[in-house]
Design an enzyme around this catalytic site. Structure first.
Site, mmCIF file in Angstrom:
data_model
loop_
_atom_site.group_PDB
_atom_site.id
_atom_site.type_symbol
_atom_site.label_atom_id
_atom_site.label_comp_id
_atom_site.label_asym_id
_atom_site.label_seq_id
_atom_site.Cartn_x
_atom_site.Cartn_y
_atom_site.Cartn_z
ATOM 1 N N GLY A 11 0.832 -1.205 0.000
ATOM 2 C CA GLY A 11 0.000 0.000 0.000
ATOM 3 C C GLY A 11 0.859 1.245 0.000
ATOM 4 O O GLY A 11 0.493 2.300 0.542
ATOM 5 N N ALA A 13 1.667 3.482 -2.078
ATOM 6 C CA ALA A 13 1.233 4.748 -2.692
ATOM 7 C C ALA A 13 0.046 5.368 -1.960
ATOM 8 O O ALA A 13 -0.482 6.404 -2.370
ATOM 9 C CB ALA A 13 0.868 4.515 -4.163
ATOM 10 N N ILE A 16 -0.999 6.473 4.222
ATOM 11 C CA ILE A 16 -0.053 6.109 5.289
ATOM 12 C C ILE A 16 1.323 5.872 4.676
ATOM 13 O O ILE A 16 2.337 6.323 5.218
ATOM 14 C CB ILE A 16 -0.536 4.864 6.077
ATOM 15 C CG1 ILE A 16 -1.828 5.200 6.825
ATOM 16 C CG2 ILE A 16 0.537 4.364 7.042
ATOM 17 C CD1 ILE A 16 -2.465 4.033 7.551
ATOM 18 N N ARG A 92 -13.759 -0.796 3.561
ATOM 19 C CA ARG A 92 -15.166 -1.187 3.519
ATOM 20 C C ARG A 92 -15.911 -0.255 2.578
ATOM 21 O O ARG A 92 -15.965 0.943 2.789
ATOM 22 C CB ARG A 92 -15.754 -1.100 4.922
ATOM 23 C CG ARG A 92 -17.103 -1.738 5.026
ATOM 24 C CD ARG A 92 -17.584 -1.745 6.471
ATOM 25 N NE ARG A 92 -18.498 -2.849 6.667
ATOM 26 C CZ ARG A 92 -18.504 -3.630 7.711
ATOM 27 N NH1 ARG A 92 -17.635 -3.470 8.660
ATOM 28 N NH2 ARG A 92 -19.388 -4.606 7.814
ATOM 29 N N ASN A 105 -10.255 -9.055 2.100
ATOM 30 C CA ASN A 105 -8.950 -8.947 2.740
ATOM 31 C C ASN A 105 -8.240 -10.300 2.816
ATOM 32 O O ASN A 105 -7.015 -10.356 2.752
ATOM 33 C CB ASN A 105 -9.078 -8.274 4.106
ATOM 34 C CG ASN A 105 -9.172 -6.770 3.932
ATOM 35 O OD1 ASN A 105 -8.232 -6.149 3.438
ATOM 36 N ND2 ASN A 105 -10.316 -6.184 4.263
ATOM 37 N N ASN A 131 -6.668 -2.627 7.925
ATOM 38 C CA ASN A 131 -7.799 -3.147 8.713
ATOM 39 C C ASN A 131 -8.631 -4.187 7.969
ATOM 40 O O ASN A 131 -8.719 -4.125 6.761
ATOM 41 C CB ASN A 131 -8.700 -1.977 9.112
ATOM 42 C CG ASN A 131 -8.110 -1.247 10.300
ATOM 43 O OD1 ASN A 131 -7.608 -1.870 11.219
ATOM 44 N ND2 ASN A 131 -8.155 0.076 10.243
ATOM 45 N N ASP A 159 -3.585 3.486 18.943
ATOM 46 C CA ASP A 159 -4.563 3.566 20.038
ATOM 47 C C ASP A 159 -3.848 3.852 21.362
ATOM 48 O O ASP A 159 -4.318 4.641 22.185
ATOM 49 C CB ASP A 159 -5.342 2.245 20.127
ATOM 50 C CG ASP A 159 -5.908 1.847 18.778
ATOM 51 O OD1 ASP A 159 -6.709 2.622 18.231
ATOM 52 O OD2 ASP A 159 -5.522 0.793 18.250
ATOM 53 N N HIS A 187 -8.213 -3.928 17.465
ATOM 54 C CA HIS A 187 -8.115 -2.550 16.966
ATOM 55 C C HIS A 187 -9.456 -2.209 16.314
ATOM 56 O O HIS A 187 -9.627 -2.289 15.105
ATOM 57 C CB HIS A 187 -6.978 -2.400 15.963
ATOM 58 C CG HIS A 187 -7.019 -1.069 15.252
ATOM 59 N ND1 HIS A 187 -6.759 0.115 15.897
ATOM 60 C CD2 HIS A 187 -7.336 -0.738 13.979
ATOM 61 C CE1 HIS A 187 -6.916 1.118 15.041
ATOM 62 N NE2 HIS A 187 -7.263 0.626 13.878
#
Ligand code: NAI
Length: 328
Positions: A11, A13, A16, A92, A105, A131, A159, A187
């Protein structure tokens, strides 16, 4: 020169990824004297964007960056990986059922787990950020039978940091003088930020937690729903703080936690604190630089027990769902 550490980021690009890669390349994760080779994994449609990020990484001329390679195939991306940061995930979509989300996923984290099993370095350490992080870690681990399950972890450090900052603001204590906070469970909105074993300045956390109204109506929901509050305010999800947490997770895992303190991470349960064996659940953890150790022997009162059990029940339900979908 020392051999560079291979860090695979999926991920790459995404949001995060953009906040993460420059800090890894600058030596903030593994150390200012440790050369890093980045291996970026993206879906084909985002490879071009990853190439743009790689151009910017070049332009920073980091002394610690030994190279950047970009892949759209997990098998190649995880070849020789010492650290895997699994950030890319399927979000989602509107009208998407939970089973659809888990299945989508599973289609990402199953093959990535297999690629890690077959091609990563023997010391590989994996942090799942995407996630549902805990269950994605479980899926990846299930497809990597040759890699110890303890090497697959899920991120609850954001968290943990959110809880620290809420306590600091409430009590006027600097973050550096707060220790012993724990995030338990998943999480997700069911996570339980536990103050009862903390020390806040010179005050036991239990004293701060004695204001039950603040604890249950403000502190716990503020931490658990902080992600949604940031989306509402920023119009985009928390990326820089998530990237920071990922860096701190891997830094502490590989270089050790602060003396006299612990942190929180989603790690493989061997049954500690009644969490069923095999779940990837958040616990209080320390590392002396290499392996997470769950802090044992904390007394859990009835209030905390109920909260931990509720979040762990959600993890068990997610595990049962991915099992019935044939994903593990
Ligand atoms: P984003 O949507 O900006 O980026 C995700 C990137 O992943 C995209 O570039 C996409 O092309 C890529 N991707 C999708 N499938 C892929 C695959 N199979 N292989 C490689 N790359 C793939 O999302 P953002 O903001 O960067 O967030 C990433 C994930 O992190 C999300 O799942 C988000 O929910 C999660 N997250 C987790 C947190 C935690 O505390 N554990 C905190 C914040 C976000």
């Amino acid at each position: 020169m020392t051999e560079p550490v291979n860090v695979t980021v999926t991920g790459a690009a995404g949001q995060i990824g953009y906040a993460l890669l420059f800090r890894i390349a600058a030596g903030e994760m593994l150390g200012a004297d440790v050369p890093v080779r980045l291996r970026l994994l993206e879906i084909p449609a985002a490879v071009r964007a990853a190439e743009g990020t790689a151009m910017e990484l070049d332009d920073c001329a980091f002394g610690t960056l030994a190279g950047v390679d970009i892949f759209d195939d997990p098998v190649k991306a995880f070849e020789g990986a010492n650290v895997g940061l699994l950030v890319g995930a399927r979000p989602r979509g509107a009208g998407m059922e939970r089973a659809d989300l888990l299945e989508a996923n599973g289609g990402i984290f199953g093959p990535q787990g297999r690629a890690i099993n077959d091609g990563a370095a023997s010391d590989v350490r994996v942090l799942v950020v995407g996630n549902p992080a805990n269950t994605n870690a479980l899926i990846a681990s299930a497809h990597a039978p040759d890699v110890p399950a303890e090497r697959f972890t899920a991120m609850t450090r954001l968290d943990h940091n959110r809880a620290l900052s809420q306590v600091a603001a409430r009590t006027g204590t600097p973050v550096s003088r707060i220790s012993g906070l724990t995030i338990w469970g998943n999480h997700s909105a069911t996570q339980y930020p536990d103050l009862f074993h903390a020390t806040v300045g010179d005050v036991p956390g239990a004293e701060v937690a004695a204001d039950r109204e603040w604890l249950t109506d403000t502190f716990i929901p503020t931490v658990a729903k902080r992600g949604a509050a940031i989306i509402e305010a920023r119009g985009a999800s928390s990326a820089a703080s998530a990237a920071n947490a990922a860096i701190e997770h891997v830094r502490d895992w590989t270089r050790g936690t602060r003396e006299g303190d612990w942190t929180s991470a989603g790690v493989y349960s061997h049954g500690e604190y009644g969490v069923p064996e095999g779940l990837v659940s958040s616990f209080p953890v320390t590392s002396a630089g290499g392996d997470w150790q769950i802090v044992e022997g904390l007394e859990i009162d009835e209030f905390s027990r109920g909260r931990i059990d509720a979040s762990v029940a959600e993890l068990a339900a997610e595990r049962d769902a991915v099992r019935s979908l044939g994903l593990i």
